[in-house]
Scaffold this motif. Structure first.
Motif, PDB file in Angstrom:
ATOM      1  N   MET A  86      -5.497  64.789   8.510  1.00  0.00           N
ATOM      2  CA  MET A  86      -4.502  63.893   8.306  1.00  0.00           C
ATOM      3  C   MET A  86      -4.447  62.707   8.760  1.00  0.00           C
ATOM      4  O   MET A  86      -4.538  61.976   7.119  1.00  0.00           O
ATOM      5  N   SER A  87      -6.054  62.995   9.124  1.00  0.00           N
ATOM      6  CA  SER A  87      -6.131  61.670   9.391  1.00  0.00           C
ATOM      7  C   SER A  87      -6.418  60.538   7.785  1.00  0.00           C
ATOM      8  O   SER A  87      -6.548  58.969   7.757  1.00  0.00           O
ATOM      9  N   VAL A  88      -6.792  61.095   7.150  1.00  0.00           N
ATOM     10  CA  VAL A  88      -7.960  60.795   5.935  1.00  0.00           C
ATOM     11  C   VAL A  88      -6.406  60.107   4.708  1.00  0.00           C
ATOM     12  O   VAL A  88      -7.174  59.363   4.436  1.00  0.00           O
ATOM     13  N   LEU A  89      -5.821  60.996   4.726  1.00  0.00           N
ATOM     14  CA  LEU A  89      -4.334  60.151   4.337  1.00  0.00           C
ATOM     15  C   LEU A  89      -3.619  59.561   4.567  1.00  0.00           C
ATOM     16  O   LEU A  89      -4.005  58.127   4.037  1.00  0.00           O
ATOM     17  N   VAL A  90      -4.355  59.162   5.664  1.00  0.00           N
ATOM     18  CA  VAL A  90      -2.951  57.988   6.859  1.00  0.00           C
ATOM     19  C   VAL A  90      -4.298  56.748   6.498  1.00  0.00           C
ATOM     20  O   VAL A  90      -3.657  55.251   6.148  1.00  0.00           O
ATOM     21  N   VAL A  91      -5.246  56.664   6.513  1.00  0.00           N
ATOM     22  CA  VAL A  91      -6.498  55.685   6.777  1.00  0.00           C
ATOM     23  C   VAL A  91      -6.185  55.172   4.927  1.00  0.00           C
ATOM     24  O   VAL A  91      -6.020  53.590   3.917  1.00  0.00           O
ATOM     25  N   CYS A  92      -5.932  56.270   3.718  1.00  0.00           N
ATOM     26  CA  CYS A  92      -6.171  56.105   2.746  1.00  0.00           C
ATOM     27  C   CYS A  92      -4.892  55.176   2.630  1.00  0.00           C
ATOM     28  O   CYS A  92      -4.697  54.024   1.718  1.00  0.00           O
ATOM     29  N   ALA A  93      -3.859  55.925   2.686  1.00  0.00           N
ATOM     30  CA  ALA A  93      -1.917  54.673   3.102  1.00  0.00           C
ATOM     31  C   ALA A  93      -2.406  53.266   3.682  1.00  0.00           C
ATOM     32  O   ALA A  93      -1.600  52.203   2.754  1.00  0.00           O
ATOM     33  N   LEU A  94      -3.283  53.263   4.362  1.00  0.00           N
ATOM     34  CA  LEU A  94      -3.921  51.994   5.235  1.00  0.00           C
ATOM     35  C   LEU A  94      -3.744  50.852   4.443  1.00  0.00           C
ATOM     36  O   LEU A  94      -3.620  50.015   3.203  1.00  0.00           O
ATOM     37  N   ILE A  95      -5.481  51.803   2.993  1.00  0.00           N
ATOM     38  CA  ILE A  95      -5.999  51.251   2.716  1.00  0.00           C
ATOM     39  C   ILE A  95      -5.156  50.200   1.116  1.00  0.00           C
ATOM     40  O   ILE A  95      -5.118  48.913   1.100  1.00  0.00           O
ATOM     41  N   ALA A  96      -4.674  51.583   0.440  1.00  0.00           N
ATOM     42  CA  ALA A  96      -3.963  51.393  -0.205  1.00  0.00           C
ATOM     43  C   ALA A  96      -2.515  50.273  -0.367  1.00  0.00           C
ATOM     44  O   ALA A  96      -1.961  49.474  -1.222  1.00  0.00           O
ATOM     45  N   CYS A  97      -2.038  50.089   0.770  1.00  0.00           N
ATOM     46  CA  CYS A  97      -1.192  49.350   1.756  1.00  0.00           C
ATOM     47  C   CYS A  97      -1.790  47.475   1.651  1.00  0.00           C
ATOM     48  O   CYS A  97      -0.935  46.519   0.643  1.00  0.00           O
ATOM     49  N   VAL A  98      -2.857  47.399   1.688  1.00  0.00           N
ATOM     50  CA  VAL A  98      -3.438  46.251   2.110  1.00  0.00           C
ATOM     51  C   VAL A  98      -3.914  46.201   0.924  1.00  0.00           C
ATOM     52  O   VAL A  98      -4.390  44.803   0.362  1.00  0.00           O
ATOM     53  N   LEU A  99      -4.177  47.234  -0.396  1.00  0.00           N
ATOM     54  CA  LEU A  99      -5.408  46.674  -2.006  1.00  0.00           C
ATOM     55  C   LEU A  99      -4.266  45.268  -2.132  1.00  0.00           C
ATOM     56  O   LEU A  99      -5.320  43.935  -2.673  1.00  0.00           O
TER      57      LEU A  99
END
Length: 127
Positions: A1-14
């Motif tokens: 799940m860590s990949v999904l969480v990292v992608c969530a963080l990146i998506a929120c910062v984009l």
């Protein structure tokens, strides 16, 4: 799940990162108007108008991706394919902004379709 969480963080910062070229364009028009930034943004043309559209679309796209992440995690469907789709979404969103800024409109539309298809596929695969 860590990949999904990292992608969530990146998506929120984009969307915030997509603001940088917009702020630069606003600054080129006699300085950034922090009292009325939206009025100033509406007056932008060319690159500035495209930067505004990329910034706004980043927020619009984030909603769909957030729902997809919630569905995948809630349905406990974490898998390598979900990670791949999430990473593909992030890459597509970065490319989308670049295409918008550099006025590559046809490629931008194709990349938008990919970025939209990724979270839809994540939801569909969670059923």
């Amino acid at each position: 799940m860590s990949v999904l969480v990292v992608c969530a963080l990146i998506a929120c910062v984009l969307p915030i990162l997509a603001k940088a070229p917009l702020a630069w364009a606003q600054n080129q028009q006699g300085g950034y108007d922090n009292r009325h930034p939206r009025a100033q943004q509406q007056a932008l043309t060319g690159f500035g108008a495209r930067a505004l559209a990329a910034h706004q679309n980043s927020f619009e796209s984030l909603i769909i991706f957030a729902v997809a992440l919630a569905v995948v995690i809630g349905a406990n469907k974490q898998a390598a394919v979900m990670d791949t789709l999430a990473i593909s979404y992030i890459v597509a969103r970065v490319l989308y902004c670049l295409c918008y800024w550099f006025d590559l409109h046809l490629l931008r539309s194709l990349i938008w379709a990919v970025s939209y298809a990724c979270p839809i596929a994540m939801i569909a695969l969670s059923i």
